[in-house]
Design an enzyme around this catalytic site. Structure first.
Site, PDB file in Angstrom:
ATOM      1  N   TRP A 202      14.600  10.376  93.149  1.00 57.16           N
ATOM      2  CA  TRP A 202      15.177   9.331  94.157  1.00 57.16           C
ATOM      3  C   TRP A 202      16.164   9.835  94.881  1.00 57.16           C
ATOM      4  CZ3 TRP A 202      19.670   6.788  95.294  1.00 57.16           C
ATOM      5  CH2 TRP A 202      19.496   5.776  96.210  1.00 57.16           C
ATOM      6  N   HIS A 203      17.186  10.595  94.271  1.00 46.10           N
ATOM      7  CA  HIS A 203      18.376  11.214  94.849  1.00 46.10           C
ATOM      8  C   HIS A 203      18.110  12.337  95.568  1.00 46.10           C
ATOM      9  CE1 HIS A 203      20.779   8.519  92.072  1.00 46.10           C
ATOM     10  NE2 HIS A 203      21.591   8.924  92.854  1.00 46.10           N
ATOM     11  N   GLY A 204      16.957  13.057  95.569  1.00 51.19           N
ATOM     12  CA  GLY A 204      16.826  14.125  96.303  1.00 51.19           C
ATOM     13  C   GLY A 204      15.620  14.763  95.749  1.00 51.19           C
TER      14      GLY A 204
END
Length: 116
Positions: free
Chosen positions: A65-67
């Site tokens: 989700w963060h990258g």
């Protein structure tokens, strides 16, 4: 009138363990991950192995989700593994439940025990 924003960080760097860090860090995201990923995967039900796998999957998805990069997924996997190991080494102690009659508001409730 106005907006109410939930507290999102509670001094996470004062945490003594990673479990506590995640309870204090980015509370809105941690709550979402718990409610919509970890619990639907089975949460802590099903034994220690299943719990560890649920933690690992949740944290890997949090990393994704963060990258969209493998470094984020690996970062999530490391956190998932550490959370699983920490959970085995330092089990959460449950606070003892209140004894009957120790709650002053319980005076107003009727339990019906012993025929009373």
């Amino acid at each position: 009138m106005g907006f109410h924003f939930m507290v999102n960080f509670r001094q996470p760097f004062l945490a003594q363990r990673l479990q506590d860090f995640w309870r204090r860090w980015h509370i809105s995201l941690s709550t979402w991950l718990r409610d919509y990923l970890y619990i639907p995967l089975g949460g802590s039900a099903g034994g220690e192995w299943k719990t560890s796998m649920n933690l690992l999957a949740t944290m890997m998805l949090a990393g994704l989700w963060h990258g969209a990069n493998w470094t984020f997924v690996i970062f999530g996997a490391i956190h998932g593994v550490v959370l699983g190991v920490e959970r085995r080494l330092f089990p959460v102690t449950v606070k003892p439940m209140m004894q009957p009659g120790s709650n002053p508001l319980q005076v107003f409730s009727h339990s019906g025990e012993n025929g009373s």
